[in-house]
Enzyme design. Structure first.
Site, PDB file in Angstrom:
ATOM      1  N   ASP A  78      83.598 -28.882-105.043  1.00 52.25           N
ATOM      2  CA  ASP A  78      84.646 -28.844-104.020  1.00 52.25           C
ATOM      3  C   ASP A  78      85.814 -29.699-104.507  1.00 52.25           C
ATOM      4  O   ASP A  78      85.826 -30.173-105.650  1.00 52.25           O
ATOM      5  CB  ASP A  78      84.102 -29.324-102.661  1.00 52.25           C
ATOM      6  CG  ASP A  78      83.839 -30.825-102.657  1.00 52.25           C
ATOM      7  OD1 ASP A  78      83.906 -31.465-103.722  1.00 52.25           O
ATOM      8  OD2 ASP A  78      83.572 -31.361-101.567  1.00 52.25           O
ATOM      9  N   LYS A 100      81.398 -22.142-104.355  1.00 56.32           N
ATOM     10  CA  LYS A 100      81.139 -23.481-103.812  1.00 56.32           C
ATOM     11  C   LYS A 100      80.208 -23.410-102.603  1.00 56.32           C
ATOM     12  O   LYS A 100      79.188 -24.095-102.543  1.00 56.32           O
ATOM     13  CB  LYS A 100      82.451 -24.166-103.415  1.00 56.32           C
ATOM     14  CG  LYS A 100      82.238 -25.595-102.970  1.00 56.32           C
ATOM     15  CD  LYS A 100      83.238 -26.059-101.954  1.00 56.32           C
ATOM     16  CE  LYS A 100      82.868 -25.580-100.569  1.00 56.32           C
ATOM     17  NZ  LYS A 100      83.744 -26.064 -99.508  1.00 56.32           N
TER      18      LYS A 100
END
Ligand code: SF4
Length: 213
Positions: A139, A121
């Site tokens: 996320d 991420k």
């Protein structure tokens, strides 16, 4: 939604809802961005933006942070969650930048994930936001809204969600879509008490407002 795919409908609607969707972590360069993203785990961008001005004024370069006293760094960021662990990570991250990458933030996923505290991420945010390489960072917001909107299954792990979004969304729109989905999750389709009664996606939502009434 006639004549357009579900994903196009979602993105077009989100563009109207959030014409200014962007990265909300304040940063001036790749070093500041990667540190800010590492600090943002399990806390808000607003909270991170409150501690980074002081942090980056004390440690403006990877060399400064690599040589920092850990307790001073902890003091600097103690207002955000997990600050002890994050302090250790950002200092060792800065040291690794110096040892392995001549003090520069690398530009590939393979290299970025070798840095302490950096997972897919964080790497995707840096690739997309700073290096302008199309990426979709998944996320907690992106994962939740992708599942609610039926772009992924509830059981999918984050990597599967990322791959499904990359398959469904045109590559040129990956980075913008990431911001749009985050804004939707952050300001409308929140984890608790989402704004279902005024949602354009009620018809396609997998959770639909019954779950939240
Ligand atoms: Fe989110 Fe509610 Fe809209 Fe579904 S109906 S997408 S849960 S805000």
């Amino acid at each position: 939604m006639e004549n357009i795919s579900k994903v196009e409908f979602i993105l077009q609607t989100l563009k109207k809802m959030f014409p200014d969707a962007h990265c909300e972590l304040v940063h001036k360069n790749a070093y500041e961005l990667i540190i800010a993203v590492v600090l943002s785990a399990q806390t808000t961008d607003v909270a991170v933006n409150k501690v980074t001005p002081d942090l980056f004024s004390k440690y403006p370069t990877p060399t400064d942070l690599a040589n920092a006293d850990l307790s001073d760094v902890e003091h600097c960021i103690k207002k955000i969650g997990l600050y002890r662990n994050k302090s250790k990570n950002i200092v060792t991250l800065a040291q690794k930048l110096l040892d392995d990458y001549q003090g520069e933030v690398p530009q590939t996923m393979e290299e970025l994930v070798t840095l302490p505290g950096v997972g897919r991420k964080t790497a995707n945010v840096v690739l997309s936001e700073w290096f302008k390489i199309p990426s979709i960072a998944v996320d907690t917001h992106v994962e939740r809204v992708s599942k609610r909107l039926g772009l992924a299954y509830k059981k999918d792990d984050v990597l599967t969600v990322e791959k499904k979004l990359m398959k469904k969304i045109d590559k040129n729109s990956w980075s913008l879509s990431h911001h749009l989905l985050i804004f939707f999750g952050r300001y409308h389709c929140k984890a608790k008490n989402p704004s279902c009664s005024e949602c354009a996606f009620l018809e396609i939502c997998k959770e639909n407002n019954k779950s939240f009434s």
